[in-house]
Design a protein around this motif. Structure first.
Motif, PDB file in Angstrom:
ATOM      1  N   ASP A   1       0.100  21.396  -5.436  1.00  0.00           N
ATOM      2  CA  ASP A   1       0.474  22.298  -4.339  1.00  0.00           C
ATOM      3  C   ASP A   1      -0.139  21.789  -3.043  1.00  0.00           C
ATOM      4  O   ASP A   1      -1.346  21.571  -2.962  1.00  0.00           O
ATOM      5  N   GLY A   2       0.693  21.616  -2.023  1.00  0.00           N
ATOM      6  CA  GLY A   2       0.186  21.189  -0.730  1.00  0.00           C
ATOM      7  C   GLY A   2       0.219  19.683  -0.559  1.00  0.00           C
ATOM      8  O   GLY A   2       0.659  18.933  -1.436  1.00  0.00           O
ATOM      9  N   PRO A   3      -0.258  19.211   0.604  1.00  0.00           N
ATOM     10  CA  PRO A   3      -0.204  17.787   0.921  1.00  0.00           C
ATOM     11  C   PRO A   3      -1.151  16.962   0.060  1.00  0.00           C
ATOM     12  O   PRO A   3      -2.151  17.462  -0.463  1.00  0.00           O
ATOM     13  N   VAL A   4      -0.833  15.683  -0.063  1.00  0.00           N
ATOM     14  CA  VAL A   4      -1.610  14.763  -0.897  1.00  0.00           C
ATOM     15  C   VAL A   4      -1.889  13.474  -0.111  1.00  0.00           C
ATOM     16  O   VAL A   4      -0.995  12.946   0.555  1.00  0.00           O
ATOM     17  N   VAL A   5      -3.120  12.994  -0.192  1.00  0.00           N
ATOM     18  CA  VAL A   5      -3.464  11.655   0.285  1.00  0.00           C
ATOM     19  C   VAL A   5      -3.645  10.782  -0.950  1.00  0.00           C
ATOM     20  O   VAL A   5      -4.491  11.071  -1.805  1.00  0.00           O
ATOM     21  N   LEU A   6      -2.831   9.749  -1.068  1.00  0.00           N
ATOM     22  CA  LEU A   6      -2.922   8.834  -2.198  1.00  0.00           C
ATOM     23  C   LEU A   6      -3.909   7.717  -1.872  1.00  0.00           C
ATOM     24  O   LEU A   6      -3.849   7.117  -0.796  1.00  0.00           O
ATOM     25  N   VAL A   7      -4.801   7.439  -2.814  1.00  0.00           N
ATOM     26  CA  VAL A   7      -5.794   6.374  -2.650  1.00  0.00           C
ATOM     27  C   VAL A   7      -5.638   5.413  -3.822  1.00  0.00           C
ATOM     28  O   VAL A   7      -5.723   5.815  -4.982  1.00  0.00           O
ATOM     29  N   GLY A   8      -5.404   4.139  -3.530  1.00  0.00           N
ATOM     30  CA  GLY A   8      -5.214   3.161  -4.589  1.00  0.00           C
ATOM     31  C   GLY A   8      -6.220   2.030  -4.510  1.00  0.00           C
ATOM     32  O   GLY A   8      -6.420   1.440  -3.452  1.00  0.00           O
ATOM     33  N   HIS A   9      -6.846   1.731  -5.641  1.00  0.00           N
ATOM     34  CA  HIS A   9      -7.743   0.570  -5.732  1.00  0.00           C
ATOM     35  C   HIS A   9      -7.012  -0.564  -6.434  1.00  0.00           C
ATOM     36  O   HIS A   9      -6.369  -0.348  -7.467  1.00  0.00           O
ATOM     37  N   SER A  10      -7.079  -1.767  -5.859  1.00  0.00           N
ATOM     38  CA  SER A  10      -6.546  -2.965  -6.511  1.00  0.00           C
ATOM     39  C   SER A  10      -5.053  -2.807  -6.806  1.00  0.00           C
ATOM     40  O   SER A  10      -4.262  -2.532  -5.898  1.00  0.00           O
ATOM     41  N   TYR A  11      -4.655  -2.959  -8.052  1.00  0.00           N
ATOM     42  CA  TYR A  11      -3.259  -2.755  -8.471  1.00  0.00           C
ATOM     43  C   TYR A  11      -2.781  -1.348  -8.112  1.00  0.00           C
ATOM     44  O   TYR A  11      -1.591  -1.129  -7.841  1.00  0.00           O
ATOM     45  N   GLY A  12      -3.701  -0.394  -8.077  1.00  0.00           N
ATOM     46  CA  GLY A  12      -3.341   0.967  -7.687  1.00  0.00           C
ATOM     47  C   GLY A  12      -2.744   1.034  -6.294  1.00  0.00           C
ATOM     48  O   GLY A  12      -1.971   1.945  -5.980  1.00  0.00           O
ATOM     49  N   GLY A  13      -3.092   0.059  -5.432  1.00  0.00           N
ATOM     50  CA  GLY A  13      -2.497   0.012  -4.102  1.00  0.00           C
ATOM     51  C   GLY A  13      -0.999  -0.226  -4.156  1.00  0.00           C
ATOM     52  O   GLY A  13      -0.233   0.353  -3.371  1.00  0.00           O
ATOM     53  N   ALA A  14      -0.568  -1.086  -5.088  1.00  0.00           N
ATOM     54  CA  ALA A  14       0.862  -1.318  -5.256  1.00  0.00           C
ATOM     55  C   ALA A  14       1.563  -0.033  -5.693  1.00  0.00           C
ATOM     56  O   ALA A  14       2.684   0.260  -5.258  1.00  0.00           O
ATOM     57  N   LEU A  15       0.884   0.743  -6.530  1.00  0.00           N
ATOM     58  CA  LEU A  15       1.483   1.984  -7.027  1.00  0.00           C
ATOM     59  C   LEU A  15       1.629   3.031  -5.937  1.00  0.00           C
ATOM     60  O   LEU A  15       2.666   3.692  -5.831  1.00  0.00           O
ATOM     61  N   ILE A  16       0.597   3.185  -5.094  1.00  0.00           N
ATOM     62  CA  ILE A  16       0.713   4.200  -4.035  1.00  0.00           C
ATOM     63  C   ILE A  16       1.733   3.778  -2.989  1.00  0.00           C
ATOM     64  O   ILE A  16       2.325   4.623  -2.319  1.00  0.00           O
ATOM     65  N   THR A  17       1.950   2.471  -2.852  1.00  0.00           N
ATOM     66  CA  THR A  17       2.970   1.970  -1.927  1.00  0.00           C
ATOM     67  C   THR A  17       4.344   2.497  -2.320  1.00  0.00           C
ATOM     68  O   THR A  17       5.150   2.853  -1.459  1.00  0.00           O
ATOM     69  N   VAL A  18       4.599   2.562  -3.619  1.00  0.00           N
ATOM     70  CA  VAL A  18       5.884   3.040  -4.126  1.00  0.00           C
ATOM     71  C   VAL A  18       5.884   4.567  -4.266  1.00  0.00           C
ATOM     72  O   VAL A  18       6.793   5.257  -3.796  1.00  0.00           O
ATOM     73  N   ALA A  19       4.844   5.098  -4.903  1.00  0.00           N
ATOM     74  CA  ALA A  19       4.777   6.543  -5.148  1.00  0.00           C
ATOM     75  C   ALA A  19       4.606   7.344  -3.861  1.00  0.00           C
ATOM     76  O   ALA A  19       4.908   8.538  -3.817  1.00  0.00           O
ATOM     77  N   GLY A  20       4.143   6.680  -2.804  1.00  0.00           N
ATOM     78  CA  GLY A  20       3.883   7.370  -1.539  1.00  0.00           C
ATOM     79  C   GLY A  20       5.095   7.941  -0.840  1.00  0.00           C
ATOM     80  O   GLY A  20       4.949   8.718   0.107  1.00  0.00           O
ATOM     81  N   VAL A  21       6.285   7.570  -1.280  1.00  0.00           N
ATOM     82  CA  VAL A  21       7.483   8.154  -0.675  1.00  0.00           C
ATOM     83  C   VAL A  21       7.688   9.596  -1.127  1.00  0.00           C
ATOM     84  O   VAL A  21       8.547  10.307  -0.586  1.00  0.00           O
ATOM     85  N   THR A  22       6.917  10.048  -2.121  1.00  0.00           N
ATOM     86  CA  THR A  22       6.982  11.441  -2.574  1.00  0.00           C
ATOM     87  C   THR A  22       6.772  12.369  -1.381  1.00  0.00           C
ATOM     88  O   THR A  22       5.896  12.136  -0.545  1.00  0.00           O
ATOM     89  N   GLU A  23       7.562  13.424  -1.322  1.00  0.00           N
ATOM     90  CA  GLU A  23       7.655  14.252  -0.112  1.00  0.00           C
ATOM     91  C   GLU A  23       6.324  14.804   0.375  1.00  0.00           C
ATOM     92  O   GLU A  23       6.041  14.823   1.580  1.00  0.00           O
ATOM     93  N   ASN A  24       5.448  15.255  -0.544  1.00  0.00           N
ATOM     94  CA  ASN A  24       4.212  15.900  -0.096  1.00  0.00           C
ATOM     95  C   ASN A  24       3.064  14.922   0.139  1.00  0.00           C
ATOM     96  O   ASN A  24       1.954  15.333   0.457  1.00  0.00           O
ATOM     97  N   VAL A  25       3.312  13.628  -0.005  1.00  0.00           N
ATOM     98  CA  VAL A  25       2.290  12.627   0.316  1.00  0.00           C
ATOM     99  C   VAL A  25       2.256  12.416   1.831  1.00  0.00           C
ATOM    100  O   VAL A  25       3.284  12.120   2.449  1.00  0.00           O
ATOM    101  N   VAL A  26       1.068  12.588   2.418  1.00  0.00           N
ATOM    102  CA  VAL A  26       0.949  12.535   3.881  1.00  0.00           C
ATOM    103  C   VAL A  26       0.158  11.331   4.377  1.00  0.00           C
ATOM    104  O   VAL A  26       0.099  11.071   5.576  1.00  0.00           O
ATOM    105  N   GLY A  27      -0.472  10.591   3.465  1.00  0.00           N
ATOM    106  CA  GLY A  27      -1.243   9.430   3.881  1.00  0.00           C
ATOM    107  C   GLY A  27      -1.574   8.542   2.701  1.00  0.00           C
ATOM    108  O   GLY A  27      -1.549   8.980   1.546  1.00  0.00           O
ATOM    109  N   LEU A  28      -1.878   7.275   3.001  1.00  0.00           N
ATOM    110  CA  LEU A  28      -2.184   6.274   1.987  1.00  0.00           C
ATOM    111  C   LEU A  28      -3.502   5.603   2.342  1.00  0.00           C
ATOM    112  O   LEU A  28      -3.734   5.255   3.503  1.00  0.00           O
TER     113      LEU A  28
END
Length: 238
Positions: free
Chosen positions: A59-86
């Motif tokens: 519920d509410g906005p999300v800031v995605l934080v990715g370490h290493s390979y996780g950065g590639a994942l947030i790059t793609v998953a970050g298009v999710t509507e409630n994601v507001v920052g990476l």
């Protein structure tokens, strides 16, 4: 619905969500809501879809934080509507249509590449898949040179392998094109060439912090500085 973003921490390969423990403690100390789910480490598209599904259920906005390979994942998953920052932490920031191997290949290879150990795992109805870990004797210098030796021995034994196919999958989106981003470059990283981290962060237009002497395991060795950058992102997107 909360207007303070929830921080969703995405670990990378050869680690688990416990690698965020120090960062989680720092964020909780400052009242920042945080969640660190397990990363399946089975492939870029499927892992990103999993992270996107977790984010979408918050519920509410999300800031995605990715370490290493996780950065590639947030790059793609970050298009999710409630994601507001990476926030990229010693991480890959891919362009749409780009793979990890392709991005890495533009720069001198890190010592990680020559210290990977291959394993196999079963895939129902198909040939076994190949996954990789870091050779245990190389793990301290490659992954966590600034972490105490007794801790690196535990981290090396508890590695979670990454499906080798993940290096060749291409990113289906680049969320940094439409979402603000921040990046921490680990200046002494031996797992990802710091030039790779720097290039991706600059291309994304990220607000960049560089920590001289920091290893790839910067979230373990310097959790306060990592948490400070994440808190900057939370404040900016609140």
């Amino acid at each position: 619905m909360s207007t303070t973003p929830t921080v969703l921490l995405v670990h990378g390969a050869f680690a688990d969500a416990g690698s965020w423990s120090g960062v989680i403690e720092e964020l909780q100390k400052h009242g920042v809501p945080v969640l660190a789910p397990p990363n399946p480490l089975r492939g870029l598209a499927s892992d990103a879809a999993y992270i996107a599904s977790v984010a979408a259920q918050i519920d509410g906005p999300v800031v995605l934080v990715g370490h290493s390979y996780g950065g590639a994942l947030i790059t793609v998953a970050g298009v999710t509507e409630n994601v507001v920052g990476l926030v990229y932490v010693a991480a890959y920031a891919l362009e749409q249509g780009e793979s990890l191997g392709e991005l890495q290949g533009r720069f001198p290879l890190s010592p990680l590449v020559s210290n990977l150990k291959e394993w196999t795992y079963p895939i129902p109805g198909a040939e076994p898949g190949v996954e990789v870990t870091i050779a245990e004797d190389a793990f301290p210098s490659v992954f966590a040179a600034d972490v105490p030796a007794e801790v690196t021995k535990v981290l090396a034994a508890a590695q979670r392998p990454l499906a080798a196919s993940a290096f060749e999958e291409t990113a289906q989106a680049a969320a940094w094109r439409t979402k603000p981003s921040w990046a921490l470059v680990a200046g002494a990283d031996e797992a990802i060439n710091p030039e790779v981290e720097r290039f991706g962060a600059e291309r994304a237009g990220a607000t960049i912090v560089e920590l001289a002497g920091a290893s790839h395991a910067v979230a373990v060795s310097r959790p306060r500085e990592v948490a400070d950058l994440i808190r900057d992102a939370v404040r900016a997107t609140s």
